[in-house]
Each structure stands twice: as structure tokens, then as C-alpha cells.
Design a protein around this motif. Structure first.
Motif, PDB file in Angstrom:
ATOM      1  N   CYS A  40      32.784 -25.681 -62.951  1.00  0.00           N
ATOM      2  CA  CYS A  40      32.184 -24.465 -62.107  1.00  0.00           C
ATOM      3  C   CYS A  40      32.624 -24.659 -60.764  1.00  0.00           C
ATOM      4  O   CYS A  40      32.153 -25.740 -60.177  1.00  0.00           O
TER       5      CYS A  40
ATOM      6  N   ALA B 180      33.093 -23.068 -56.928  1.00  0.00           N
ATOM      7  CA  ALA B 180      32.635 -21.876 -56.091  1.00  0.00           C
ATOM      8  C   ALA B 180      33.761 -20.924 -55.628  1.00  0.00           C
ATOM      9  O   ALA B 180      33.406 -19.524 -55.295  1.00  0.00           O
ATOM     10  N   ARG B 181      35.017 -21.697 -55.154  1.00  0.00           N
ATOM     11  CA  ARG B 181      35.852 -20.669 -54.363  1.00  0.00           C
ATOM     12  C   ARG B 181      37.013 -20.793 -55.256  1.00  0.00           C
ATOM     13  O   ARG B 181      37.382 -21.730 -56.016  1.00  0.00           O
TER      14      ARG B 181
ATOM     15  N   ALA C 189      30.048 -28.050 -66.203  1.00  0.00           N
ATOM     16  CA  ALA C 189      29.451 -28.890 -65.069  1.00  0.00           C
ATOM     17  C   ALA C 189      29.528 -28.110 -63.802  1.00  0.00           C
ATOM     18  O   ALA C 189      30.194 -27.175 -63.390  1.00  0.00           O
ATOM     19  N   THR C 190      28.332 -28.391 -62.976  1.00  0.00           N
ATOM     20  CA  THR C 190      28.213 -27.659 -61.707  1.00  0.00           C
ATOM     21  C   THR C 190      27.982 -28.835 -60.607  1.00  0.00           C
ATOM     22  O   THR C 190      27.288 -29.873 -60.608  1.00  0.00           O
TER      23      THR C 190
ATOM     24  N   GLU D  27      25.407 -29.492 -53.294  1.00  0.00           N
ATOM     25  CA  GLU D  27      25.253 -28.514 -52.325  1.00  0.00           C
ATOM     26  C   GLU D  27      26.474 -28.124 -51.576  1.00  0.00           C
ATOM     27  O   GLU D  27      27.070 -27.251 -51.358  1.00  0.00           O
ATOM     28  N   GLY D  28      27.345 -29.529 -51.468  1.00  0.00           N
ATOM     29  CA  GLY D  28      28.499 -29.376 -50.640  1.00  0.00           C
ATOM     30  C   GLY D  28      29.989 -29.072 -51.471  1.00  0.00           C
ATOM     31  O   GLY D  28      30.779 -29.051 -51.052  1.00  0.00           O
TER      32      GLY D  28
ATOM     33  N   TRP E  57      32.275 -29.803 -55.167  1.00  0.00           N
ATOM     34  CA  TRP E  57      33.115 -30.746 -55.581  1.00  0.00           C
ATOM     35  C   TRP E  57      34.180 -30.934 -54.513  1.00  0.00           C
ATOM     36  O   TRP E  57      34.585 -29.998 -53.809  1.00  0.00           O
TER      37      TRP E  57
ATOM     38  N   VAL F  56      36.116 -22.715 -63.668  1.00  0.00           N
ATOM     39  CA  VAL F  56      35.660 -21.366 -63.844  1.00  0.00           C
ATOM     40  C   VAL F  56      34.883 -20.932 -62.959  1.00  0.00           C
ATOM     41  O   VAL F  56      34.232 -21.602 -61.947  1.00  0.00           O
ATOM     42  N   SER F  57      34.783 -19.417 -62.785  1.00  0.00           N
ATOM     43  CA  SER F  57      34.152 -18.989 -61.712  1.00  0.00           C
ATOM     44  C   SER F  57      32.735 -18.322 -62.330  1.00  0.00           C
ATOM     45  O   SER F  57      32.573 -17.953 -63.467  1.00  0.00           O
ATOM     46  N   LEU F  58      31.650 -18.198 -61.293  1.00  0.00           N
ATOM     47  CA  LEU F  58      30.340 -17.831 -61.886  1.00  0.00           C
ATOM     48  C   LEU F  58      30.364 -16.390 -61.274  1.00  0.00           C
ATOM     49  O   LEU F  58      28.845 -15.841 -61.057  1.00  0.00           O
ATOM     50  N   GLY F  59      31.191 -15.745 -60.530  1.00  0.00           N
ATOM     51  CA  GLY F  59      31.144 -14.469 -59.974  1.00  0.00           C
ATOM     52  C   GLY F  59      31.576 -14.803 -58.403  1.00  0.00           C
ATOM     53  O   GLY F  59      32.015 -15.840 -58.016  1.00  0.00           O
TER      54      GLY F  59
ATOM     55  N   LEU G 211      26.677 -19.410 -55.104  1.00  0.00           N
ATOM     56  CA  LEU G 211      25.173 -19.782 -55.714  1.00  0.00           C
ATOM     57  C   LEU G 211      24.684 -21.227 -55.089  1.00  0.00           C
ATOM     58  O   LEU G 211      25.591 -22.080 -55.055  1.00  0.00           O
ATOM     59  N   ARG G 212      23.352 -21.566 -54.839  1.00  0.00           N
ATOM     60  CA  ARG G 212      22.969 -22.653 -54.731  1.00  0.00           C
ATOM     61  C   ARG G 212      23.213 -23.541 -55.891  1.00  0.00           C
ATOM     62  O   ARG G 212      23.261 -23.285 -56.987  1.00  0.00           O
TER      63      ARG G 212
ATOM     64  N   ALA H 232      23.438 -22.222 -59.691  1.00  0.00           N
ATOM     65  CA  ALA H 232      24.355 -22.306 -60.526  1.00  0.00           C
ATOM     66  C   ALA H 232      24.220 -22.585 -61.952  1.00  0.00           C
ATOM     67  O   ALA H 232      24.833 -22.004 -63.080  1.00  0.00           O
TER      68      ALA H 232
HETATM   69  N1  SAM Z   1      29.465 -25.549 -50.298  1.00  0.00           N
HETATM   70  C1  SAM Z   1      30.436 -25.134 -51.442  1.00  0.00           C
HETATM   71  C2  SAM Z   1      31.432 -24.127 -50.947  1.00  0.00           C
HETATM   72  O1  SAM Z   1      31.199 -23.800 -49.814  1.00  0.00           O
HETATM   73  O2  SAM Z   1      32.583 -24.370 -51.777  1.00  0.00           O
HETATM   74  C3  SAM Z   1      29.568 -24.459 -52.347  1.00  0.00           C
HETATM   75  C4  SAM Z   1      28.909 -25.275 -53.407  1.00  0.00           C
HETATM   76  S1  SAM Z   1      27.683 -24.291 -54.338  1.00  0.00           S
HETATM   77  C5  SAM Z   1      26.373 -24.268 -53.041  1.00  0.00           C
HETATM   78  C6  SAM Z   1      27.288 -25.830 -55.607  1.00  0.00           C
HETATM   79  C7  SAM Z   1      27.937 -25.515 -56.767  1.00  0.00           C
HETATM   80  O3  SAM Z   1      27.495 -24.465 -57.548  1.00  0.00           O
HETATM   81  C8  SAM Z   1      29.522 -25.475 -56.894  1.00  0.00           C
HETATM   82  O4  SAM Z   1      30.048 -26.879 -56.790  1.00  0.00           O
HETATM   83  C9  SAM Z   1      29.677 -24.890 -58.225  1.00  0.00           C
HETATM   84  O5  SAM Z   1      29.838 -25.993 -59.158  1.00  0.00           O
HETATM   85  C10 SAM Z   1      28.608 -24.063 -58.247  1.00  0.00           C
HETATM   86  N2  SAM Z   1      28.868 -22.661 -57.915  1.00  0.00           N
HETATM   87  C11 SAM Z   1      28.280 -21.802 -56.876  1.00  0.00           C
HETATM   88  N3  SAM Z   1      28.609 -20.721 -56.883  1.00  0.00           N
HETATM   89  C12 SAM Z   1      29.771 -20.538 -57.820  1.00  0.00           C
HETATM   90  C13 SAM Z   1      30.352 -19.609 -58.154  1.00  0.00           C
HETATM   91  N4  SAM Z   1      30.377 -18.216 -57.627  1.00  0.00           N
HETATM   92  N5  SAM Z   1      31.339 -19.882 -59.111  1.00  0.00           N
HETATM   93  C14 SAM Z   1      31.534 -21.014 -59.936  1.00  0.00           C
HETATM   94  N6  SAM Z   1      30.506 -22.032 -59.283  1.00  0.00           N
HETATM   95  C15 SAM Z   1      29.615 -21.907 -58.331  1.00  0.00           C
END
Ligand code: SAM
Length: 242
Positions: free
Chosen positions: A165, A167-168, A190-191, A194-195, A197, A213-216, A220-221, A225
Motif C-alpha cells: 500500500c 499513499a501517493r 503491507a502498510t 507514519e512517515g 515507505w 496499490v492505492s487505498l483511495g 490514511l493514518r 490503512a
Molecule cells: N507520510 C506519508 C506520505 O505523506 O506519503 C503517508 C504515510 S501514511 C500515514 C501510512 C501508510 O498507510 C502508508 O505508508 C501506506 O502504506 C498506507 N496508506 C495511507 N493512505 C493510503 C492510501 N490512500 N493508499 C495506499 N496506502 C495508504
């Protein structure tokens, strides 16, 4: 011992012979060294095709005691690999994902993981998983592995469908990616922490066969996630679209 306290072992249908499971050397090692079972202990054998048996370890084989009818377990095994969030956030991940049907939780320490887990944490997580499995009337308590570095975890992962997963970026949605899953698949999700991958972690995971992959569209925190990923996967698996 309650059924929910029993450990599980995936077997190939061909290992079943005359009411016995003939164990491979690797499985014997896993049962005795990793799960710490001894001759006479019971566990669940699953053939990956939806059949489950109560089995009793007897040296290099296991005696089948009875076939089980499973109603509260997901049809496909899901492993969740979670970069440890800070504080006690992982407790909630273990509780919610156990309720949602996860088979195995693999905590990992990634480049941006802030927590250094104490050895007592594993016992605590196992207790939480046990309570959650009983509360949600599951047959089995998920296995919770010892935390290992992310690099070790991705190099030893054996799932047929590993997802990372991210996030961006413009990755396929997990729900869409799950279209290729069948009842014999093993899913790993795998997720990150906070900061998120690091770029090199994403690259290494992709090189190891993970699909990003994306979760939307929202970020998400780290503790949200895994719960979203698991809810979504359970919905796909249980709505019969695989
Ligand atoms: N600080 C990171 C950033 O700005 O890109 C965000 C990290 S997020 C708080 C923590 C984890 O949740 C990510 O590494 C990812 O695995 C998962 N996650 C959160 N939102 C997600 C999304 N929309 N799609 C896929 N994974 C997501």
C-alpha cells in the motif's frame, strides 16, 4: 484447548494419505521450532481449497482427528505486514484486523519506523489477538510473528499475491488488483509507518514481486490503512467476486 487457540498449517492436498498428513521437513521445522508444538499437540491443517482438519502431531506426520466445518473464516489466507506505528497503535491494528479475519500479522521495522518494540510486546499482541478471535467467534487466532526488518520480511515472503500500500502516486486501487485472486491464492498486504515507505523500500518491494496499490484518494493514518485494506479484501472475498 479451544479451537480458537489452535495454530494452522497450510498443506497440499497430496500430503493427505490414509487419515494422515505426511509433513515436509520445512513443515516439521515450522511446527516444532516456530510454533513450538510437540508430538500429541493439535493444530489445524488447511488444504487451500476450503477444507480444514483437526490434526494431531505425531513425529514426521500428523493424524487427522476430524474434518471441520468453517463458517467464520475467510476463504483465502491474508497476511498483513505492518510497519510498527508509534505508541500503542499496533494494539488496535491487531484487534481490528483479527476481527476482520486476518490469518497472520507480521510486524516489521522499516526505515521510518519510530518504535523499537520490547520483547513483551509480542505476548501482549498475542493476548489481544486471542481475545479478539474469541469475541468475533473465529475458529482461529491469527499468528503474530516476531518483528523483523522490512528488508528481511519482503525477501522471505511466500504469498502468491503480495501488495504494497503506497499513499501517493497513481497506483491501481487494491480492490481492482484483487480481481486476479482465486481461492488458492495467498494474499499479503503491507502498510507503512507514519512517515510512509522510503523510495528505496518501494523499489525493493516491487523488485521482490510486490504490486504497489492505492487505498483511495485520501491519506490514511498508519493505524487506519491496515484496517481499511483488510475490510476491503474481506468484502471482495466474501461477496463471492473471486
Ligand atoms: N507520510 C506519508 C506520505 O505523506 O506519503 C503517508 C504515510 S501514511 C500515514 C501510512 C501508510 O498507510 C502508508 O505508508 C501506506 O502504506 C498506507 N496508506 C495511507 N493512505 C493510503 C492510501 N490512500 N493508499 C495506499 N496506502 C495508504
Amino acid at each position: 484447548m479451544k479451537m480458537a487457540q489452535l495454530q494452522r498449517l497450510a498443506i497440499a492436498p497430496s500430503q493427505l494419505q490414509d487419515e494422515k498428513v505426511v509433513l515436509t521437513t520445512q513443515q516439521q521445522h515450522y511446527l516444532s521450532r516456530v510454533l513450538r508444538l510437540r508430538s500429541g499437540d493439535r493444530f489445524i491443517a488447511m488444504d487451500g481449497l476450503g477444507k480444514w482438519w483437526l490434526a494431531q502431531l505425531a513425529g514426521a506426520e500428523a493424524q487427522i482427528l476430524e474434518q471441520l466445518s468453517v463458517q467464520t473464516e475467510l476463504p483465502v489466507s491474508i497476511t498483513l505486514m505492518v510497519a510498527l506505528p508509534k505508541g500503542n497503535g499496533f494494539d488496535e491494528v491487531v484487534r481490528c484486523c483479527t476481527e476482520l479475519g486476518v490469518a497472520c500479522i507480521a510486524p516489521v521495522v522499516s526505515d521510518r519506523t519510530l518504535l523499537n518494540p520490547s520483547p513483551q510486546k509480542l505476548e501482549r499482541w498475542q493476548r489481544i489477538a486471542q481475545e479478539a478471535a474469541e469475541q468475533s467467534e473465529r475458529l482461529f487466532v491469527p499468528t503474530i510473528l516476531e518483528p523483523v526488518p522490512f528488508a528481511t520480511a519482503i525477501s522471505t515472503a511466500t504469498a502468491t499475491h503480495p501488495y504494497l500500500c503506497v499513499a501517493r502516486g497513481s497506483h491501481s486501487h487494491l480492490q481492482q488488483a484483487l480481481n486476479s485472486v482465486s481461492t488458492t491464492s495467498q494474499i499479503l498486504i503491507a502498510t507503512g509507518p507514519e512517515g510512509g515507505w522510503t523510495a528505496s523500500e518501494v523499489e525493493s518491494a516491487i523488485a521482490a514481486g510486490f504490486q504497489p496499490v492505492s487505498l483511495g484518494r485520501r491519506i490514511l493514518r498508519a493505524v487506519t490503512a491496515p484496517v481499511v485494506a483488510l475490510s476491503l479484501t474481506a468484502a471482495v472475498l466474501e461477496s463471492g467476486s473471486t
